[in-house]
Design a protein around this motif. Structure first.
Motif, mmCIF file in Angstrom:
data_model
loop_
_atom_site.group_PDB
_atom_site.id
_atom_site.type_symbol
_atom_site.label_atom_id
_atom_site.label_comp_id
_atom_site.label_asym_id
_atom_site.label_seq_id
_atom_site.Cartn_x
_atom_site.Cartn_y
_atom_site.Cartn_z
ATOM 1 N N PRO A 1 0.842 -1.203 0.000
ATOM 2 C CA PRO A 1 0.000 0.000 0.000
ATOM 3 C C PRO A 1 0.878 1.253 0.000
ATOM 4 N N PHE A 2 0.349 2.326 -0.539
ATOM 5 C CA PHE A 2 1.084 3.593 -0.550
ATOM 6 C C PHE A 2 0.902 4.343 0.769
ATOM 7 N N ASP A 3 -0.204 4.096 1.465
ATOM 8 C CA ASP A 3 -0.503 4.728 2.741
ATOM 9 C C ASP A 3 0.347 4.084 3.842
ATOM 10 N N SER A 4 1.020 4.891 4.647
ATOM 11 C CA SER A 4 1.934 4.350 5.657
ATOM 12 C C SER A 4 1.211 3.515 6.715
ATOM 13 N N TYR A 5 0.009 3.905 7.106
ATOM 14 C CA TYR A 5 -0.738 3.125 8.085
ATOM 15 C C TYR A 5 -1.116 1.755 7.507
ATOM 16 N N GLU A 6 -1.561 1.746 6.256
ATOM 17 C CA GLU A 6 -1.924 0.475 5.605
ATOM 18 C C GLU A 6 -0.685 -0.400 5.400
ATOM 19 N N LEU A 7 0.444 0.221 5.083
ATOM 20 C CA LEU A 7 1.689 -0.543 4.929
ATOM 21 C C LEU A 7 2.067 -1.194 6.248
ATOM 22 N N GLU A 8 1.954 -0.443 7.336
ATOM 23 C CA GLU A 8 2.261 -0.999 8.653
ATOM 24 C C GLU A 8 1.348 -2.197 8.957
ATOM 25 N N LYS A 9 0.065 -2.074 8.648
ATOM 26 C CA LYS A 9 -0.876 -3.184 8.875
ATOM 27 C C LYS A 9 -0.501 -4.400 8.031
ATOM 28 N N THR A 10 -0.089 -4.175 6.788
ATOM 29 C CA THR A 10 0.281 -5.280 5.901
ATOM 30 C C THR A 10 1.540 -5.986 6.405
ATOM 31 N N VAL A 11 2.539 -5.203 6.798
ATOM 32 C CA VAL A 11 3.775 -5.794 7.317
ATOM 33 C C VAL A 11 3.495 -6.525 8.626
ATOM 34 N N GLN A 12 2.643 -5.955 9.483
ATOM 35 C CA GLN A 12 2.286 -6.614 10.742
ATOM 36 C C GLN A 12 1.604 -7.960 10.474
ATOM 37 N N ALA A 13 0.718 -7.995 9.484
ATOM 38 C CA ALA A 13 0.042 -9.252 9.134
ATOM 39 C C ALA A 13 1.058 -10.287 8.638
ATOM 40 N N PHE A 14 2.014 -9.847 7.819
ATOM 41 C CA PHE A 14 3.076 -10.747 7.346
ATOM 42 C C PHE A 14 3.867 -11.304 8.535
ATOM 43 N N VAL A 15 4.301 -10.420 9.412
ATOM 44 C CA VAL A 15 5.095 -10.836 10.570
ATOM 45 C C VAL A 15 4.286 -11.790 11.459
ATOM 46 N N ASN A 16 3.048 -11.417 11.747
ATOM 47 C CA ASN A 16 2.216 -12.246 12.629
ATOM 48 C C ASN A 16 2.032 -13.657 12.080
ATOM 49 N N TYR A 17 1.765 -13.749 10.789
ATOM 50 C CA TYR A 17 1.513 -15.082 10.234
ATOM 51 C C TYR A 17 2.804 -15.816 9.871
ATOM 52 N N TRP A 18 3.612 -15.226 8.996
ATOM 53 C CA TRP A 18 4.743 -15.964 8.427
ATOM 54 C C TRP A 18 5.922 -16.112 9.379
ATOM 55 N N LEU A 19 6.123 -15.159 10.277
ATOM 56 C CA LEU A 19 7.263 -15.257 11.190
ATOM 57 C C LEU A 19 6.874 -15.735 12.582
ATOM 58 N N GLU A 20 5.595 -15.637 12.929
ATOM 59 C CA GLU A 20 5.182 -16.018 14.276
ATOM 60 C C GLU A 20 4.300 -17.268 14.288
#
Length: 155
Positions: free
Chosen positions: A125-144
């Protein structure tokens, strides 16, 4: 921002040619307390060299086997679509999860990547808040939460 502690510290390979995108991604992961060592390749040819331990990446010290790959599609040299296809056809590398992380929301790209074996497709996403949510979802699922195949795990 939620702080998490990942349960594994397996290497993460990020294929990203944009310095700005990589720096933002790295900063977000640091803020999320991701402990995984992060390796970066800036083009598709370097990704392949890294994974096949060729050229500048001729040892496990500089190119350990990643537990997951975050792959931009529009890479210089060999593009992400070709990297994805080659890795998913390789018996020794196909089990490494590859998450496409790209600006392309083109349904043809999404379909093509899943046909070639992508394990996930995230649109930057271009929006910084949406980018943070996307990265958080990646971290939560794929790394945790996700449990990788035993041969990828260093546990």
């Amino acid at each position: 921002m939620t702080r998490i502690t990942t349960k594994r510290c397996d290497p993460l390979l990020i294929a990203e040619d944009s310095d700005e995108d990589f720096e933002v991604l790295q900063l977000l992961m640091q803020q999320m307390d991701v402990q995984n060592p992060i390796y970066r390749c800036t083009n598709g040819d370097k990704v392949l060299d890294f994974l096949y331990q060729e050229g500048d990446y001729d040892s496990l010290d500089v190119a350990p086997r990643p537990s997951i790959i975050l792959l931009d599609l529009n890479l210089p040299g060999t593009d992400g679509r070709d990297v994805l296809e080659q890795l998913k056809q390789d018996q020794n590398l196909k089990e490494i999860p590859i998450i496409v992380f790209t600006t392309s929301s083109n349904p043809k790209d999404v379909e093509l990547c899943y046909e070639k074996g992508a394990n996930g497709y995230l649109i930057k996403p271009f929006d910084s808040y949406e980018l943070e949510k996307t990265v958080q979802a990646f971290v939560n699922y794929w790394l945790e939460a996700n449990t990788p195949p035993t041969s990828n795990s260093t546990q």
